[in-house]
Design a protein around this motif. Structure first.
Motif, PDB file in Angstrom:
ATOM      1  N   GLU A  21      -7.846   7.031  -2.662  1.00 33.63           N
ATOM      2  CA  GLU A  21      -6.792   7.404  -3.934  1.00 33.63           C
ATOM      3  C   GLU A  21      -6.904   8.702  -4.271  1.00 33.63           C
ATOM      4  N   HIS A  54      -0.406   7.581   2.213  1.00 34.42           N
ATOM      5  CA  HIS A  54       0.013   6.541   1.439  1.00 34.42           C
ATOM      6  C   HIS A  54      -0.006   5.194   2.287  1.00 34.42           C
ATOM      7  N   ALA A  55       0.685   5.406   3.337  1.00 32.15           N
ATOM      8  CA  ALA A  55       0.832   4.279   4.389  1.00 32.15           C
ATOM      9  C   ALA A  55      -0.365   3.746   4.775  1.00 32.15           C
ATOM     10  N   SER A 103      -2.372   1.991   2.336  1.00 33.75           N
ATOM     11  CA  SER A 103      -1.900   0.819   2.291  1.00 33.75           C
ATOM     12  C   SER A 103      -2.359  -0.325   3.274  1.00 33.75           C
ATOM     13  N   ALA A 104      -2.293   0.057   4.487  1.00 35.57           N
ATOM     14  CA  ALA A 104      -2.869  -0.631   5.303  1.00 35.57           C
ATOM     15  C   ALA A 104      -4.384  -1.100   5.312  1.00 35.57           C
ATOM     16  N   ARG A 134      -5.584  -1.293   2.402  1.00 32.86           N
ATOM     17  CA  ARG A 134      -6.160  -2.257   1.466  1.00 32.86           C
ATOM     18  C   ARG A 134      -5.662  -3.748   1.886  1.00 32.86           C
ATOM     19  N   MET A 135      -4.889  -3.798   2.919  1.00 32.12           N
ATOM     20  CA  MET A 135      -4.502  -4.969   3.580  1.00 32.12           C
ATOM     21  C   MET A 135      -5.711  -5.557   4.470  1.00 32.12           C
TER      22      MET A 135
END
Length: 255
Positions: A131, A205-206, A209-210, A212-213
């Motif tokens: 981040e 960012h994408a 996000s991946a 984080r999942m």
């Protein structure tokens, strides 16, 4: 259809773009006395020589750096006065390093897989570091694309998240080659940073996000999509400049 005279045969210890650059130089030399001959476009050269457009782009950059051709807006590839027959791409001292798209192809293979592995091993701390990398990228609006620290730190953080020292060293080596490549610098002269930075930040960012999942498949796809976006932008930026009206800047070209 591929022309037999210029058929591409890659020999040991040769870079493909060097072989193709030599073929294009030979083509220019042979056609020099034909007043009706024009330099083919990159797409036409790719079809005639039976190679991809990224390889043609690398070959054209190599020829441009040797003063044989110049890429001039709408005119495309323009042949400059030069002693083409004396151009060599075989001797070690003439090697100007790996081509930009060769490096990106290697990054696509290695970094996409690294992202998938990192997704399985990501910690909350790792995600916070990523981040911060993106936040730094968003603040580097006045920084040349090749000098963005946030971008490099983001990718190297993912490499370290794999916990695999060999993967880390491989990705470090690829980025080091990019930083030292004169061809990278030449290619990036045609990139308008302000138009591509939002896209590339969105890609990061994408990827985050991946991660984080904790989804290896999603992380692989997100990283691969980002690097393909870089490849596409580097291929298309110069073409966009060619359609700009004479006297206008790259910023005015349609995007």
């Amino acid at each position: 259809m591929q022309h037999d005279r210029y058929s591409t045969r890659l020999q040991a210890n040769q870079r493909l773009y060097q072989v193709v650059a030599r073929q294009i130089a030979r083509m220019i030399e042979e056609k020099a006395r034909d007043k009706n001959w024009r330099m083919p476009s990159e797409r036409e050269l790719a079809e005639e020589l039976g190679v991809s457009r990224p390889v043609i782009r690398e070959a054209v950059i190599a020829l441009e750096m040797r003063g044989i051709v110049e890429v001039k807006g709408r005119a495309g590839i323009v042949v400059l006065p030069a002693r083409v027959s004396q151009v060599s791409f075989e001797l070690p001292e003439t090697d100007i390093g790996p081509g930009p798209f060769e490096l990106l192809e290697a990054r696509l293979a290695i970094e996409a897989s690294a992202a998938a592995l990192a997704a399985e091993r990501a910690t909350s701390y790792d995600l916070l570091v990523l981040e911060e990398c993106i936040a730094q990228m968003e603040q580097e609006t006045n920084v040349v694309l090749l000098q963005e620290k946030g971008d490099r730190d983001f990718h190297m953080t993912i490499a370290r998240m794999t916990g695999n020292a060999i993967i880390v060293s491989m990705i470090e080596a690829l980025w080091a080659q990019r930083d030292e490549s004169v061809m990278w610098k030449k290619l990036h002269e045609h990139i308008h940073a302000e138009s591509v930075r939002p896209l590339w930040i969105g890609d990061h960012h994408a990827i985050l996000s991946a991660l984080r999942m904790r989804s290896p498949d999603a992380a692989y796809r997100a990283m691969a999509r980002h690097i393909r976006n870089v490849i596409n932008e580097l291929l298309e930026a110069d073409e966009r400049g060619r359609f700009a009206p004479e006297g206008s800047s790259y910023e005015d070209a349609p995007r």
